[in-house]
Design a protein around this motif. Sequence first.
Motif, PDB file in Angstrom:
ATOM      1  N   ALA A   7       0.819  -1.220   0.000  1.00 21.67           N
ATOM      2  CA  ALA A   7       0.000   0.000   0.000  1.00 21.67           C
ATOM      3  C   ALA A   7       0.847   1.261   0.000  1.00 21.67           C
ATOM      4  N   GLY A   8       1.844   1.301  -0.914  1.00 21.41           N
ATOM      5  CA  GLY A   8       2.534   2.563  -1.200  1.00 21.41           C
ATOM      6  C   GLY A   8       1.678   3.322  -2.202  1.00 21.41           C
ATOM      7  N   ILE A   9       2.271   4.331  -2.821  1.00 20.86           N
ATOM      8  CA  ILE A   9       1.490   5.137  -3.771  1.00 20.86           C
ATOM      9  C   ILE A   9       0.953   4.279  -4.922  1.00 20.86           C
ATOM     10  N   SER A  10       1.751   3.285  -5.380  1.00 16.93           N
ATOM     11  CA  SER A  10       1.329   2.472  -6.532  1.00 16.93           C
ATOM     12  C   SER A  10       0.127   1.601  -6.162  1.00 16.93           C
ATOM     13  N   GLY A  11       0.235   0.865  -5.056  1.00 14.85           N
ATOM     14  CA  GLY A  11      -0.847  -0.028  -4.649  1.00 14.85           C
ATOM     15  C   GLY A  11      -2.117   0.729  -4.290  1.00 14.85           C
ATOM     16  N   LEU A  27      -6.379  -5.065  -0.968  1.00 20.31           N
ATOM     17  CA  LEU A  27      -5.032  -4.493  -0.877  1.00 20.31           C
ATOM     18  C   LEU A  27      -4.403  -4.952   0.435  1.00 20.31           C
ATOM     19  N   LEU A  28      -3.276  -5.663   0.326  1.00 22.83           N
ATOM     20  CA  LEU A  28      -2.604  -6.204   1.520  1.00 22.83           C
ATOM     21  C   LEU A  28      -1.326  -5.425   1.795  1.00 22.83           C
ATOM     22  N   GLU A  29      -1.159  -5.020   3.038  1.00 20.04           N
ATOM     23  CA  GLU A  29       0.017  -4.231   3.416  1.00 20.04           C
ATOM     24  C   GLU A  29       0.630  -4.829   4.672  1.00 20.04           C
ATOM     25  N   SER A  30       1.937  -5.084   4.613  1.00 19.65           N
ATOM     26  CA  SER A  30       2.581  -5.754   5.753  1.00 19.65           C
ATOM     27  C   SER A  30       2.721  -4.847   6.972  1.00 19.65           C
ATOM     28  N   SER A  31       2.910  -3.545   6.756  1.00 23.78           N
ATOM     29  CA  SER A  31       3.143  -2.684   7.921  1.00 23.78           C
ATOM     30  C   SER A  31       1.809  -2.156   8.481  1.00 23.78           C
ATOM     31  N   SER A  32       1.908  -1.353   9.533  1.00 20.55           N
ATOM     32  CA  SER A  32       0.680  -0.868  10.181  1.00 20.55           C
ATOM     33  C   SER A  32       0.240   0.472   9.598  1.00 20.55           C
ATOM     34  N   GLY A  35       1.339   4.136   2.628  1.00 18.10           N
ATOM     35  CA  GLY A  35       2.231   5.192   2.115  1.00 18.10           C
ATOM     36  C   GLY A  35       3.566   4.673   1.610  1.00 18.10           C
ATOM     37  N   GLY A  36       4.028   3.516   2.158  1.00 16.01           N
ATOM     38  CA  GLY A  36       5.337   2.999   1.729  1.00 16.01           C
ATOM     39  C   GLY A  36       6.419   4.031   1.990  1.00 16.01           C
ATOM     40  N   TYR A  37       7.189   4.358   0.946  1.00 14.72           N
ATOM     41  CA  TYR A  37       8.278   5.325   1.105  1.00 14.72           C
ATOM     42  C   TYR A  37       7.770   6.715   1.484  1.00 14.72           C
ATOM     43  N   ILE A  38       6.537   7.029   1.144  1.00 14.25           N
ATOM     44  CA  ILE A  38       6.003   8.360   1.491  1.00 14.25           C
ATOM     45  C   ILE A  38       5.720   8.385   2.992  1.00 14.25           C
ATOM     46  N   ASN A  39       6.352   9.310   3.684  1.00 13.16           N
ATOM     47  CA  ASN A  39       6.268   9.300   5.146  1.00 13.16           C
ATOM     48  C   ASN A  39       6.550  10.711   5.673  1.00 13.16           C
ATOM     49  N   VAL A  50      10.240  12.071   5.411  1.00 15.62           N
ATOM     50  CA  VAL A  50      11.170  10.954   5.573  1.00 15.62           C
ATOM     51  C   VAL A  50      10.947  10.007   4.383  1.00 15.62           C
ATOM     52  N   GLY A  51      11.375  10.465   3.221  1.00 17.19           N
ATOM     53  CA  GLY A  51      11.116   9.792   1.948  1.00 17.19           C
ATOM     54  C   GLY A  51      11.048  10.873   0.884  1.00 17.19           C
ATOM     55  N   PRO A  52      10.149  10.726  -0.103  1.00 21.88           N
ATOM     56  CA  PRO A  52      10.098  11.753  -1.154  1.00 21.88           C
ATOM     57  C   PRO A  52       9.705  13.122  -0.609  1.00 21.88           C
ATOM     58  N   ASN A  53      10.277  14.160  -1.233  1.00 19.97           N
ATOM     59  CA  ASN A  53      10.099  15.529  -0.764  1.00 19.97           C
ATOM     60  C   ASN A  53       9.105  16.342  -1.567  1.00 19.97           C
ATOM     61  N   GLY A 383      17.094   6.470   7.304  1.00 20.86           N
ATOM     62  CA  GLY A 383      17.860   5.752   6.283  1.00 20.86           C
ATOM     63  C   GLY A 383      17.120   4.572   5.692  1.00 20.86           C
ATOM     64  N   TRP A 384      17.560   4.193   4.513  1.00 21.05           N
ATOM     65  CA  TRP A 384      16.996   3.061   3.797  1.00 21.05           C
ATOM     66  C   TRP A 384      18.168   2.267   3.230  1.00 21.05           C
ATOM     67  N   GLU A 385      18.218   0.979   3.587  1.00 19.58           N
ATOM     68  CA  GLU A 385      19.306   0.131   3.087  1.00 19.58           C
ATOM     69  C   GLU A 385      19.185  -0.060   1.581  1.00 19.58           C
ATOM     70  N   ALA A 387      17.085   1.857  -1.109  1.00 19.53           N
ATOM     71  CA  ALA A 387      16.141   2.972  -1.296  1.00 19.53           C
ATOM     72  C   ALA A 387      15.630   3.115  -2.724  1.00 19.53           C
ATOM     73  N   ILE A 388      16.546   3.207  -3.678  1.00 18.49           N
ATOM     74  CA  ILE A 388      16.140   3.572  -5.043  1.00 18.49           C
ATOM     75  C   ILE A 388      16.602   2.517  -6.039  1.00 18.49           C
ATOM     76  N   PRO A 389      15.681   1.978  -6.846  1.00 14.01           N
ATOM     77  CA  PRO A 389      16.092   0.976  -7.841  1.00 14.01           C
ATOM     78  C   PRO A 389      16.976   1.597  -8.915  1.00 14.01           C
ATOM     79  N   ILE A 420      10.637   6.048 -11.392  1.00 14.42           N
ATOM     80  CA  ILE A 420      10.586   6.147  -9.930  1.00 14.42           C
ATOM     81  C   ILE A 420       9.780   7.347  -9.443  1.00 14.42           C
ATOM     82  N   SER A 421       9.455   8.301 -10.327  1.00 10.03           N
ATOM     83  CA  SER A 421       8.780   9.508  -9.827  1.00 10.03           C
ATOM     84  C   SER A 421       7.342   9.180  -9.411  1.00 10.03           C
ATOM     85  N   LEU A 422       6.881   9.879  -8.401  1.00  4.23           N
ATOM     86  CA  LEU A 422       5.549   9.598  -7.851  1.00  4.23           C
ATOM     87  C   LEU A 422       4.471   9.785  -8.906  1.00  4.23           C
TER      88      LEU A 422
HETATM   89  C1  FAD Z   1      14.819   8.982   0.015  1.00  7.91           C
HETATM   90  C2  FAD Z   1      13.891   9.021  -1.165  1.00  7.91           C
HETATM   91  C3  FAD Z   1      13.554  10.233  -1.742  1.00  7.91           C
HETATM   92  C4  FAD Z   1      12.691  10.267  -2.838  1.00  7.91           C
HETATM   93  N1  FAD Z   1      12.326  11.492  -3.359  1.00  7.91           N
HETATM   94  C5  FAD Z   1      11.380  11.557  -4.316  1.00  7.91           C
HETATM   95  C6  FAD Z   1      10.825  12.813  -4.702  1.00  7.91           C
HETATM   96  O1  FAD Z   1      11.171  13.873  -4.155  1.00  7.91           O
HETATM   97  N2  FAD Z   1       9.885  12.823  -5.690  1.00  7.91           N
HETATM   98  C7  FAD Z   1       9.456  11.672  -6.301  1.00  7.91           C
HETATM   99  O2  FAD Z   1       8.608  11.751  -7.213  1.00  7.91           O
HETATM  100  N3  FAD Z   1       9.931  10.447  -5.905  1.00  7.91           N
HETATM  101  C8  FAD Z   1      10.859  10.364  -4.936  1.00  7.91           C
HETATM  102  N4  FAD Z   1      11.298   9.135  -4.491  1.00  7.91           N
HETATM  103  C9  FAD Z   1      10.777   7.914  -5.126  1.00  7.91           C
HETATM  104  C10 FAD Z   1       9.378   7.543  -4.598  1.00  7.91           C
HETATM  105  O3  FAD Z   1       9.292   7.803  -3.234  1.00  7.91           O
HETATM  106  C11 FAD Z   1       9.101   6.058  -4.852  1.00  7.91           C
HETATM  107  O4  FAD Z   1       9.386   5.754  -6.197  1.00  7.91           O
HETATM  108  C12 FAD Z   1       7.659   5.683  -4.543  1.00  7.91           C
HETATM  109  O5  FAD Z   1       7.258   6.166  -3.278  1.00  7.91           O
HETATM  110  C13 FAD Z   1       7.495   4.169  -4.638  1.00  7.91           C
HETATM  111  O6  FAD Z   1       6.163   3.834  -4.345  1.00  7.91           O
HETATM  112  P1  FAD Z   1       5.617   2.363  -4.527  1.00  7.91           P
HETATM  113  O7  FAD Z   1       4.188   2.384  -4.126  1.00  7.91           O
HETATM  114  O8  FAD Z   1       5.923   1.863  -5.893  1.00  7.91           O
HETATM  115  O9  FAD Z   1       6.447   1.439  -3.515  1.00  7.91           O
HETATM  116  P2  FAD Z   1       6.661   1.531  -1.940  1.00  7.91           P
HETATM  117  O10 FAD Z   1       6.497   2.903  -1.458  1.00  7.91           O
HETATM  118  O11 FAD Z   1       7.943   0.805  -1.704  1.00  7.91           O
HETATM  119  O12 FAD Z   1       5.462   0.658  -1.327  1.00  7.91           O
HETATM  120  C14 FAD Z   1       5.518  -0.742  -1.254  1.00  7.91           C
HETATM  121  C15 FAD Z   1       4.693  -1.208  -0.063  1.00  7.91           C
HETATM  122  O13 FAD Z   1       4.664  -2.645  -0.079  1.00  7.91           O
HETATM  123  C16 FAD Z   1       4.690  -3.103   1.267  1.00  7.91           C
HETATM  124  N5  FAD Z   1       5.159  -4.503   1.250  1.00  7.91           N
HETATM  125  C17 FAD Z   1       6.408  -4.958   0.977  1.00  7.91           C
HETATM  126  N6  FAD Z   1       6.435  -6.302   1.060  1.00  7.91           N
HETATM  127  C18 FAD Z   1       5.193  -6.715   1.374  1.00  7.91           C
HETATM  128  C19 FAD Z   1       4.606  -7.987   1.597  1.00  7.91           C
HETATM  129  N7  FAD Z   1       5.326  -9.125   1.520  1.00  7.91           N
HETATM  130  N8  FAD Z   1       3.284  -8.056   1.905  1.00  7.91           N
HETATM  131  C20 FAD Z   1       2.541  -6.923   1.993  1.00  7.91           C
HETATM  132  N9  FAD Z   1       3.054  -5.671   1.805  1.00  7.91           N
HETATM  133  C21 FAD Z   1       4.360  -5.574   1.492  1.00  7.91           C
HETATM  134  C22 FAD Z   1       5.658  -2.142   1.936  1.00  7.91           C
HETATM  135  O14 FAD Z   1       5.471  -2.132   3.346  1.00  7.91           O
HETATM  136  C23 FAD Z   1       5.251  -0.811   1.303  1.00  7.91           C
HETATM  137  O15 FAD Z   1       4.260  -0.153   2.044  1.00  7.91           O
HETATM  138  C24 FAD Z   1      12.160   9.069  -3.377  1.00  7.91           C
HETATM  139  C25 FAD Z   1      12.495   7.836  -2.798  1.00  7.91           C
HETATM  140  C26 FAD Z   1      13.338   7.804  -1.694  1.00  7.91           C
HETATM  141  C27 FAD Z   1      13.647   6.479  -1.054  1.00  7.91           C
END
Ligand code: FAD
Length: 436
Positions: A7-11, A27-32, A35-39, A50-53, A383-385, A387-389, A420-422
């Motif tokens: 349940a990040g922005i994509s899900g 929609l299944l999300e492992s954490s509580s 938002g995923g990276y959005i925080n 604490v993630g995208p700005n 920090g993120w071990e 962070a960015i693909p 990678i952009s939101l």
């Molecule tokens: C430090 C940083 C700065 C950034 N800055 C910008 C910016 O300024 N502008 C911009 O456009 N983009 C930025 N990005 C990129 C952007 O944040 C990401 O590309 C975007 O948030 C990814 O979203 P997502 O939904 O694809 O994945 P994620 O946000 O990774 O969401 C995936 C979700 O899946 C959940 N999950 C994982 N495994 C499981 C499982 N087994 N079962 C259930 N749930 C699971 C996770 O808990 C998480 O909530 C930044 C990224 C980082 C790390």
Amino acid sequence: MIVIIGAGISGLTLAYELEKAKKPYILLESSSRTGGYINSVKVNEYLLEVGPNSILIDAAFDVFLNELNLSSSIEDAALVNKNRFIYKNGRVQQVPSGPLSFLFSSFFSFQTKRTIFKEIFNTSKTVENESVYDFFTRRFSKEFTQYTIDPFATGVYAGDIKQLLIEETFPSLVALEKEYGSIIKGVFKKGFGSRRRTASLKGGLQTLTNTLASRISNLSLQTKVVSVSKHEAGLSIAIQKNGASIENMIADKVVFCGTAFNAAELLQEHFSDSAAQLNKVRYAPIKAVYAAFKSKDVGHAMRGFGCLYPSVESSFLAGTIWNSSIFKERCPEDEILTTSFIGGMYHPEYSNLNEEEIKERAVAQLKKDLSITGDPTFVYIAGWEKAIPQYDIHLKVARKELNTLEESTIYFTSNWTNSISLGECIQSARNLALSL
Ligand SMILES: Cc1cc2nc3c(=O)[nH]c(=O)nc-3n(C[C@H](O)[C@H](O)[C@H](O)COP(=O)(O)OP(=O)(O)OC[C@H]3O[C@@H](n4cnc5c(N)ncnc54)[C@H](O)[C@@H]3O)c2cc1C
């Protein structure tokens, strides 16, 4: 039933669109939290991303925000955000942004200025798997590549431009070269693309994911998917809720909306060949240091988005965003707030240093580069071990596996499948929703 994992922005976007289309999903999300990276986190009087700005809003994104009743929550970045700074020769310098300032500024050497004008006559062509570095040095110059493209790639991918592939990171430039024989000619003939504004939302970017989460009814938090396998009735999804014992659910389709390595883990047992390729996708490690200072102690005017550090400058910081210069209410009025990034593909070892050392070195460099005399009023580290693909050869190969998995009704939409952009994560999820 469509099972969405993550349940990040994509899900969240995918779930929202499926709900609108009245297609059954969960929609299944492992954490509580969603938002995923959005925080967006409020610590005392400081609003930290604490993630995208920031987001880049184009016409389609604007319509989407309007549909979510978020238009009045958009906070456009201050006009000064268009000023970009790059560290060169030991100084934080403003990058020339228009043709005139480019011509008269001393930022680039005469040689580089000449190669930029001569690009129109450069007849060389891209080869398969060409790196970003090779593409730009071939069409422009080494100095141009080192002082514009390299820091830009650091700002977006925290990546190494000798590893990032041009066709994966800037496919539109490869297309311009193919069609017009020159990027500059192509840009002038085709135009600069749709206008995009840099913005955030009141309360931070998490306002967007919170709003999406409030619009969907089938969300299960603290539900970790542990494996996905084939089943005579479709796909079998093994889940673990809140650490309880494992249950299975049957799905017609499953959509992975998270990292490639997470997907690889879940597919490992039953789709091992694909999982092996997905597991090779590399992620840059990042540490972020949030630091505030009293405005009166800061010598630099900080009228800009922030500063990026080219890899040739051997800096501890990879880049710094000047948050309070571009967005309001990020810190007390008499202070400035910065976010600095450390690590990335050039210096993964920096992100492994202990937190105290990271804070100390980051603050020392900020004080030197921005002529700050006083000590910080606030410092916070995140920090993120992984962070960015990285849009390199491994990602290109992994993406080919997505067609194979689609034959088993396993789909993907996330920041490594398209962009990678939101804004583009949202667009990809919306497109996928139409085809499911
Ligand atoms: C430090 C940083 C700065 C950034 N800055 C910008 C910016 O300024 N502008 C911009 O456009 N983009 C930025 N990005 C990129 C952007 O944040 C990401 O590309 C975007 O948030 C990814 O979203 P997502 O939904 O694809 O994945 P994620 O946000 O990774 O969401 C995936 C979700 O899946 C959940 N999950 C994982 N495994 C499981 C499982 N087994 N079962 C259930 N749930 C699971 C996770 O808990 C998480 O909530 C930044 C990224 C980082 C790390």
